[in-house]
Design an enzyme around this catalytic site. Structure first.
Site, PDB file in Angstrom:
ATOM      1  N   ASP A   1       0.878  -1.153   0.000  1.00 15.06           N
ATOM      2  CA  ASP A   1       0.000   0.000   0.000  1.00 15.06           C
ATOM      3  C   ASP A   1       0.929   1.220   0.000  1.00 15.06           C
ATOM      4  O   ASP A   1       2.100   1.109   0.381  1.00 15.06           O
ATOM      5  CB  ASP A   1      -0.890  -0.035   1.248  1.00 15.06           C
ATOM      6  CG  ASP A   1      -1.809   1.166   1.346  1.00 15.06           C
ATOM      7  OD1 ASP A   1      -2.365   1.575   0.306  1.00 15.06           O
ATOM      8  OD2 ASP A   1      -1.972   1.706   2.458  1.00 15.06           O
TER       9      ASP A   1
ATOM     10  N   ASP B   1       0.122   5.076   0.988  1.00  9.10           N
ATOM     11  CA  ASP B   1      -0.027   5.973   2.141  1.00  9.10           C
ATOM     12  C   ASP B   1      -0.097   5.162   3.436  1.00  9.10           C
ATOM     13  O   ASP B   1      -0.966   4.324   3.609  1.00  9.10           O
ATOM     14  CB  ASP B   1      -1.271   6.839   1.985  1.00  9.10           C
ATOM     15  CG  ASP B   1      -1.216   7.706   0.728  1.00  9.10           C
ATOM     16  OD1 ASP B   1      -0.149   8.258   0.436  1.00  9.10           O
ATOM     17  OD2 ASP B   1      -2.248   7.806   0.033  1.00  9.10           O
TER      18      ASP B   1
ATOM     19  N   ASP C   1       1.043   9.084   6.010  1.00  6.64           N
ATOM     20  CA  ASP C   1      -0.282   9.420   5.496  1.00  6.64           C
ATOM     21  C   ASP C   1      -0.749  10.739   6.115  1.00  6.64           C
ATOM     22  O   ASP C   1      -1.267  10.769   7.216  1.00  6.64           O
ATOM     23  CB  ASP C   1      -1.276   8.299   5.809  1.00  6.64           C
ATOM     24  CG  ASP C   1      -2.621   8.502   5.131  1.00  6.64           C
ATOM     25  OD1 ASP C   1      -2.845   9.585   4.550  1.00  6.64           O
ATOM     26  OD2 ASP C   1      -3.444   7.575   5.188  1.00  6.64           O
ATOM     27  N   HIS C   2      -0.526  11.831   5.372  1.00  7.42           N
ATOM     28  CA  HIS C   2      -0.970  13.146   5.830  1.00  7.42           C
ATOM     29  C   HIS C   2      -2.385  13.446   5.335  1.00  7.42           C
ATOM     30  O   HIS C   2      -2.891  14.541   5.534  1.00  7.42           O
ATOM     31  CB  HIS C   2      -0.012  14.247   5.348  1.00  7.42           C
ATOM     32  CG  HIS C   2       1.358  14.167   5.944  1.00  7.42           C
ATOM     33  ND1 HIS C   2       1.601  14.263   7.292  1.00  7.42           N
ATOM     34  CD2 HIS C   2       2.571  13.991   5.359  1.00  7.42           C
ATOM     35  CE1 HIS C   2       2.896  14.166   7.522  1.00  7.42           C
ATOM     36  NE2 HIS C   2       3.507  13.990   6.365  1.00  7.42           N
TER      37      HIS C   2
ATOM     38  N   HIS D   1     -11.378   5.465  -8.034  1.00  2.93           N
ATOM     39  CA  HIS D   1     -12.835   5.446  -7.862  1.00  2.93           C
ATOM     40  C   HIS D   1     -13.276   5.504  -6.402  1.00  2.93           C
ATOM     41  O   HIS D   1     -12.516   5.184  -5.497  1.00  2.93           O
ATOM     42  CB  HIS D   1     -13.404   4.152  -8.462  1.00  2.93           C
ATOM     43  CG  HIS D   1     -12.930   3.885  -9.850  1.00  2.93           C
ATOM     44  ND1 HIS D   1     -12.172   2.786 -10.180  1.00  2.93           N
ATOM     45  CD2 HIS D   1     -13.096   4.590 -10.999  1.00  2.93           C
ATOM     46  CE1 HIS D   1     -11.893   2.816 -11.466  1.00  2.93           C
ATOM     47  NE2 HIS D   1     -12.434   3.907 -11.989  1.00  2.93           N
TER      48      HIS D   1
ATOM     49  N   CYS E   1     -11.533  -2.651  -8.399  1.00  8.48           N
ATOM     50  CA  CYS E   1     -10.139  -2.360  -8.072  1.00  8.48           C
ATOM     51  C   CYS E   1      -9.972  -1.708  -6.697  1.00  8.48           C
ATOM     52  O   CYS E   1      -8.897  -1.810  -6.098  1.00  8.48           O
ATOM     53  CB  CYS E   1      -9.469  -1.506  -9.162  1.00  8.48           C
ATOM     54  SG  CYS E   1     -10.299   0.016  -9.621  1.00  8.48           S
TER      55      CYS E   1
ATOM     56  N   LYS F   1      -9.671  -1.376  -3.023  1.00 10.22           N
ATOM     57  CA  LYS F   1      -9.546  -2.265  -1.875  1.00 10.22           C
ATOM     58  C   LYS F   1     -10.671  -1.935  -0.890  1.00 10.22           C
ATOM     59  O   LYS F   1     -10.967  -0.769  -0.711  1.00 10.22           O
ATOM     60  CB  LYS F   1      -8.178  -2.093  -1.202  1.00 10.22           C
ATOM     61  CG  LYS F   1      -7.012  -2.517  -2.076  1.00 10.22           C
ATOM     62  CD  LYS F   1      -5.656  -2.274  -1.421  1.00 10.22           C
ATOM     63  CE  LYS F   1      -5.320  -0.805  -1.408  1.00 10.22           C
ATOM     64  NZ  LYS F   1      -4.017  -0.471  -0.853  1.00 10.22           N
TER      65      LYS F   1
END
Length: 183
Positions: free
Chosen positions: A8, A10, A16-17, A91, A106, A108
């Site tokens: 993954d 971020d 992950d901001h 999406h 697609c 997750k």
């Protein structure tokens, strides 16, 4: 067929901001380059699989995402680490705007990005690994048939729901190579 470590973005590769889409806001998790180099030396392909609902929400464009991704890819290459694939989902079924408001396969926790990468890159999912920071990462890996699902503490708060689907919880991606050598 080769095995891969799916990453993954971020919370695993970078801090992950929230909706990170500019170089100035992109801060690497400590040890990510060394860990990825070690994984490559162990024979794994490296594939990034990232939900990018910020595109769907209209917070940034696909072009902005591609510019940042190219910069990130070059950073890895400069450190001697070639990423084998980068897959993203733009999406969101509820918060998406216009063409991006799609219930796709697609995003997750659905396994579409992983399955696409496996087909294209000839990856044996049964011998592969997922490294993520949340339950959706673990569920996508489980649905794709990835047996080793590593949850890291460098992103979202670790929930009991996420732990239930994970194989192990580690502090960060820096701990992944040693863990994989130990199993």
């Amino acid at each position: 067929m080769k095995s891969a470590v799916f990453l993954d973005r971020d919370g695993v590769i970078n801090i992950d901001h929230g909706y990170v889409h500019q170089v100035d806001d992109f801060e690497y998790v400590e040890g990510v380059f060394e860990a990825c180099a070690a994984l490559k030396q162990m024979g794994y392909k490296l594939v990034v699989v990232t939900n990018q609902s910020g595109i769907a929400r209209g917070l940034y464009t696909e072009d902005q995402f591609h510019t940042l991704t190219e910069w990130m890819d070059w950073n890895f290459a400069d450190k001697g680490v070639d990423l084998d694939g980068i897959y993203y989902c733009p999406h969101h079924s509820e918060k998406g705007i216009g063409e991006y408001k799609v219930d796709c396969d697609c995003r997750k926790p659905k396994p579409g990005m992983i399955v696409s990468a496996a087909k294209f890159l000839k990856i044996d999912l049964a011998k592969s690994v997922m490294v993520g920071d949340k339950r959706d990462d673990m569920l996508a890996a489980q649905a794709a048939g990835i047996p080793t699902r590593i949850l890291v503490r460098t992103g979202k708060e670790i929930t009991s729901d996420a732990i239930e689907v994970a194989t192990v919880v580690l502090d960060s991606i820096a701990d992944v190579p040693a863990y994989l050598k130990s199993i």
